[in-house]
Design a protein around this motif. Structure first.
Motif, PDB file in Angstrom:
ATOM      1  N   UNK A 135      93.243  13.802  55.888  1.00  0.00           N
ATOM      2  CA  UNK A 135      93.374  15.009  56.708  1.00  0.00           C
ATOM      3  C   UNK A 135      92.035  15.714  56.874  1.00  0.00           C
ATOM      4  N   UNK A 136      91.301  15.864  55.781  1.00  0.00           N
ATOM      5  CA  UNK A 136      90.027  16.578  55.832  1.00  0.00           C
ATOM      6  C   UNK A 136      88.985  15.821  56.637  1.00  0.00           C
TER       7      UNK A 136
ATOM      8  N   UNK B 230      97.796  16.006  63.504  1.00  0.00           N
ATOM      9  CA  UNK B 230      98.961  16.889  63.558  1.00  0.00           C
ATOM     10  C   UNK B 230     100.035  16.445  62.577  1.00  0.00           C
ATOM     11  N   UNK B 231     100.313  15.138  62.540  1.00  0.00           N
ATOM     12  CA  UNK B 231     101.354  14.653  61.637  1.00  0.00           C
ATOM     13  C   UNK B 231     100.906  14.763  60.177  1.00  0.00           C
ATOM     14  N   UNK B 232      99.668  14.341  59.888  1.00  0.00           N
ATOM     15  CA  UNK B 232      99.161  14.433  58.512  1.00  0.00           C
ATOM     16  C   UNK B 232      99.104  15.892  58.060  1.00  0.00           C
ATOM     17  N   UNK B 233      98.786  16.773  58.989  1.00  0.00           N
ATOM     18  CA  UNK B 233      98.679  18.200  58.682  1.00  0.00           C
ATOM     19  C   UNK B 233     100.028  18.770  58.232  1.00  0.00           C
ATOM     20  N   UNK B 234     101.073  18.523  59.019  1.00  0.00           N
ATOM     21  CA  UNK B 234     102.372  19.089  58.673  1.00  0.00           C
ATOM     22  C   UNK B 234     103.027  18.375  57.499  1.00  0.00           C
TER      23      UNK B 234
ATOM     24  N   UNK C 266      95.213  10.786  48.868  1.00  0.00           N
ATOM     25  CA  UNK C 266      94.932  10.019  50.083  1.00  0.00           C
ATOM     26  C   UNK C 266      95.203  10.822  51.334  1.00  0.00           C
ATOM     27  N   UNK C 267      96.342  11.543  51.357  1.00  0.00           N
ATOM     28  CA  UNK C 267      96.699  12.389  52.493  1.00  0.00           C
ATOM     29  C   UNK C 267      95.647  13.461  52.725  1.00  0.00           C
TER      30      UNK C 267
ATOM     31  N   UNK D 276      86.843  18.110  50.789  1.00  0.00           N
ATOM     32  CA  UNK D 276      86.965  16.672  50.531  1.00  0.00           C
ATOM     33  C   UNK D 276      86.074  16.270  49.360  1.00  0.00           C
ATOM     34  N   UNK D 277      84.871  16.803  49.335  1.00  0.00           N
ATOM     35  CA  UNK D 277      83.965  16.512  48.215  1.00  0.00           C
ATOM     36  C   UNK D 277      84.543  17.007  46.894  1.00  0.00           C
ATOM     37  N   UNK D 278      85.111  18.202  46.894  1.00  0.00           N
ATOM     38  CA  UNK D 278      85.675  18.785  45.675  1.00  0.00           C
ATOM     39  C   UNK D 278      86.919  18.022  45.208  1.00  0.00           C
ATOM     40  N   UNK D 279      87.765  17.614  46.166  1.00  0.00           N
ATOM     41  CA  UNK D 279      88.992  16.892  45.821  1.00  0.00           C
ATOM     42  C   UNK D 279      88.671  15.532  45.207  1.00  0.00           C
TER      43      UNK D 279
END
Length: 484
Positions: free
Chosen positions: A134-135, A387-391, A129-130, A342-345
């Motif tokens: 993020x993507x 920014x938050x999801x990234x870190x 989900x994260x 995102x497609x691959x995940x």
């Protein structure tokens, strides 16, 4: 100027010293088959050369982050240089190298699959989900950002909406076509433009004797701006970024040999750090009035205006335009691979093979539909959530790497220490931020420390159990036949 030059030198030295140290700890197996050959499907698993993989990796990870982030981080003064250098060598490059190499050992698996294996099956769903969120945010932000810059370069002669549609069309093609057909062919040219433009700005800063401020106790952070934890979220891609963990599997599926990993993963993060140093220095030194002048330009036109004015001031009209185009390349060449990742995940999560175009289409179309809706949201709000999801994603990736090394009875501190540091910052930030719980800073720090201690204790309990149970670290290749 000395602080700036010393920072560049340390980044280069870091590649040859600490990078080599990390590579030795991981333990490269040059004779081990890589997914590029074993799983070759002509779409995502395709062997490509080291120079091509390196440039693609650089462009994948270097969105607007190593430009816009350092420009905003320049408001904190020369302390931004410290975070870029230390963060890049000891956190960001380690993060990129270990996630890339662990992915290679596990058939090019993405972060959710690695989290499932090393942190538990529940984490697979959480990280999935994260990662997708993020993507999507990255892809959306990196549609509007380059579109706005191109709109400025073209003096508004082409409607912004037309530019956005054109970028979306390119993203769709890059998401669906085999990796070597479009991305593999265009990225070497894009990479050359990026490197030439960044080096041009950096060289002119030195030649013109730009007044780049030096680090001292008196200007540690101008105007007493709170450095912690905001600096670590303002400058991410130039120092440490979880987004990179979603991108490295693209190249882990095209890498020909494990011994190429340090150049591709660690080395390209160091290169991104150099780019970040250049733009931070340009932002600190080019504008009249110093930090006040920078604040005025940011308030009037955002980081894009800083790029435009700084490039023109240092390189002239023609050179400045080329530099701006080099910056435009950054978000476009991260936005396309964001959607591709995102497609691959999602495909990996629901176990759907991607060789058929129809399978790629029915996963990709909803992604672009959601992104089109998100483009209507406020950019600043999207960026704060990004920014938050990234870190947060960076923390998860570092703990996955630490678990891998712990089970392997190797020096896991190289991943755990930066992981713990950023975990404190992530929890503290979300407790204090306007997009979070809006607690006082003191309360947020206490909550961040307590939360970190609890999660680290849980990590060690899980790690000891996994080591005792001899959890497999990599896919069994005993029955694989190398094609190379």
């Amino acid at each position: 100027m000395y602080t700036f030059l010393a920072g560049i030198a340390l980044l280069i030295v870091g590649y040859f010293t600490y990078g080599k140290f990390v590579e030795k700890i991981f333990g490269v197996k040059a004779d081990r088959a890589t997914p590029a050959y074993v799983n070759n499907d002509g779409i995502d698993y395709v062997p490509m050369s080291t120079p091509k993989n390196s440039l693609i990796q650089l462009l994948n990870i270097a969105g607007t982050g190593p430009v816009f982030g350092p420009i905003l981080g320049a408001l904190y003064g020369p302390v931004a240089f410290i975070w870029i250098v230390i963060g890049c060598i000891f956190a960001g490059a380690v993060h990129d190298y270990l996630t890339g190499m662990i992915s290679i050992r596990n058939k090019g698996a993405h972060l959710p699959e690695l989290a499932s294996r090393f942190l538990g099956k529940v984490m697979k769903h959480v990280v999935n989900g994260f990662a997708v969120l993020l993507l999507l945010l990255v892809g959306t932000v990196f549609v509007t950002t380059p579109a706005s810059l191109l709109h400025v370069v073209m003096d508004g002669k082409v409607a912004l909406s037309i530019i956005i549609v054109a970028i979306f069309i390119y993203y769709i093609l890059a998401t669906l076509l085999p990796v070597d057909k479009l991305i593999g062919r265009l990225y070497p040219y894009f990479g050359a433009l990026l490197l030439i433009s960044a080096l041009g700005v950096g060289i002119m800063l030195i030649v013109t004797g730009a007044p780049i401020p030096e680090l001292s106790l008196t200007n540690f952070h101008p105007d007493n701006l709170p450095v912690l934890p905001l600096l670590f979220f303002t400058i991410s891609c130039g120092a440490l970024s979880g987004f990179h963990a979603t991108q490295t599997p693209i190249i882990s599926r095209t890498t020909q040999n494990e011994k190429q990993g340090r150049k591709i993963f660690y080395g390209m993060m160091i290169t991104e750090g150099v780019i970040a140093m250049i733009w931070a220095a340009a932002a600190m030194s080019v504008f009249d009035g110093g930090y006040a002048g920078l604040q005025e330009v940011l308030a009037a036109g955002g980081p894009g205006a800083v790029v435009s004015q700084a490039s023109t001031a240092l390189l002239g009209a023609i050179g400045g335009t080329l530099a701006i185009l080099g910056v435009v390349v950054l978000p476009i060449t991260s936005g396309d691979t964001a959607f591709r990742s995102a497609r691959m995940i999602i495909a990996e999560y629901i176990n759907v093979a991607q060789k058929k175009l129809s399978n790629r289409l029915w996963i990709a179309i909803p992604l672009f539909a959601v992104s089109a809706v998100l483009t209507q949201m406020d950019f600043n709000l999207l960026w704060r959530y990004f920014s938050w999801a990234n870190q947060s994603t960076a923390v998860i990736a570092l703990f996955v790497a630490a678990m891998y090394l712990y089970i392997a009875k190797k020096n896991y501190y190289i991943a755990l220490v930066p992981g713990i540091f950023m975990l404190v910052m992530v929890i503290t930030y979300i407790l204090n931020a306007q997009i979070g719980f809006r607690l006082s800073m003191n309360t947020s720090w206490i909550g961040g420390l307590i939360g970190t201690v609890v999660l680290v204790v849980m990590f060690f309990r899980a790690a000891k159990k996994a080591r005792a149970n001899n959890l497999p670290l990599e896919e069994d290749i005993s029955n694989w036949n190398r094609v190379a």
